[in-house]
Design an enzyme around this catalytic site. Structure first.
Site, PDB file in Angstrom:
ATOM      1  N   ASP A  41      65.050  33.472  -5.161  1.00  0.00           N
ATOM      2  CA  ASP A  41      63.707  32.768  -4.234  1.00  0.00           C
ATOM      3  C   ASP A  41      64.665  32.297  -3.080  1.00  0.00           C
ATOM      4  OD1 ASP A  41      61.421  31.717  -3.862  1.00  0.00           O
ATOM      5  OD2 ASP A  41      62.010  29.668  -4.766  1.00  0.00           O
ATOM      6  N   ASP A  68      62.857  29.193  -0.891  1.00  0.00           N
ATOM      7  CA  ASP A  68      62.568  27.745  -0.797  1.00  0.00           C
ATOM      8  C   ASP A  68      63.152  27.106  -2.142  1.00  0.00           C
ATOM      9  OD1 ASP A  68      61.103  27.784   1.892  1.00  0.00           O
ATOM     10  OD2 ASP A  68      59.882  29.106   0.737  1.00  0.00           O
ATOM     11  N   GLU A  72      61.427  23.285   1.380  1.00  0.00           N
ATOM     12  CA  GLU A  72      60.118  24.106   1.470  1.00  0.00           C
ATOM     13  C   GLU A  72      59.671  24.384   2.775  1.00  0.00           C
ATOM     14  OE1 GLU A  72      58.436  25.566  -1.280  1.00  0.00           O
ATOM     15  OE2 GLU A  72      60.117  24.881  -2.812  1.00  0.00           O
ATOM     16  N   ARG A  81      47.115  26.491   2.907  1.00  0.00           N
ATOM     17  CA  ARG A  81      48.523  25.668   3.461  1.00  0.00           C
ATOM     18  C   ARG A  81      48.570  26.238   4.887  1.00  0.00           C
ATOM     19  NH1 ARG A  81      53.022  26.049  -0.905  1.00  0.00           N
ATOM     20  NH2 ARG A  81      52.033  28.072  -1.158  1.00  0.00           N
TER      21      ARG A  81
END
Length: 222
Positions: A5, A7, A14, A50
């Site tokens: 991954d 973030d 993030e 978001r």
């Protein structure tokens, strides 16, 4: 192959939160992020909500924000180690190309898969497109990468921290949860709570694919 991954795993932030900070909407975005990463909100819905809040953010400002994000401690050393051991490296991220492409290049990641923030007239439109927009997207991309590289999912190691990594944790041969959200712990073979990716190296040193299915759950505390 080892799959990361991005973030809060390869980078110490993030990306969406840093963009939100630049746009002045960080508290709203962080709340949605928290709900999504803990599994309380559908990933696709959370992503759309978001990104919508970023509408109007100048691209130049966005690029400045992501340029200030630091690598996770130990990231460069871990990538050098896995490459020395013959691993192919991949980063599958629900984050964005404006960060992922830079981080992937800096670290020398072999395969980079992430989403793209749409831009119009020099500003973010509040819309996102890409291959990692649904809760099971990472699993589909993971399976395609293994197929393209001629390896089986059970021959792969995955490293991640959030709820949307669970789908690849279930498919990989060995799963390492790095400072994970609680929901991810149950899917992991090893949990690392030390904020340094060099802690992954001794795990890989002791790992053999022949014993992946018999691996015991271990917590590595700081």
């Amino acid at each position: 192959m080892i799959v990361f991954d991005m973030d809060s795993t390869l980078i110490d932030a993030e990306t969406i939160d840093e963009l939100a900070r630049a746009a002045g909407v960080v508290s709203k975005v962080e709340e949605i992020t928290k709900r999504a990463m803990y599994g309380d909100l559908d990933f696709e819905q959370a992503l759309i909500e978001r990104v919508r809040l970023l509408k109007g953010l100048p691209l130049e400002t966005a690029l400045d924000a992501v340029d200030k994000i630091n690598l996770m401690p130990g990231a460069a050393e871990l990538i050098l180690y896995v490459k020395s051991r013959g691993y192919k490296t991949a980063m599958i991220s629900g984050g964005f190309t404006i960060s992922a492409d830079v981080i992937g290049k800096v670290l020398g990641i072999d395969f980079i898969v992430s989403n793209e923030l749409l831009v119009e007239d020099g500003c973010l439109t509040g819309k996102v497109v890409g291959p990692i927009t649904q809760s099971d997207s990472k699993a589909k991309v993971f399976e395609e990468l293994t197929r393209l590289n001629g390896v089986r999912p059970e021959q792969c190691v995955v490293v991640g921290d959030g709820a949307n990594d669970a789908c690849i944790f279930e498919k990989a041969g060995f799963a390492i949860a790095f400072n994970p959200k609680p929901i991810l712990r149950e899917y992991a073979d090893v949990v690392i709570t030390k904020k340094d990716l060099r802690a992954v190296i001794p795990v890989l040193e002791s790992l053999s694919y022949q014993c992946c299915n018999q691996a015991q759950h271990v917590d590595i505390e700081q």
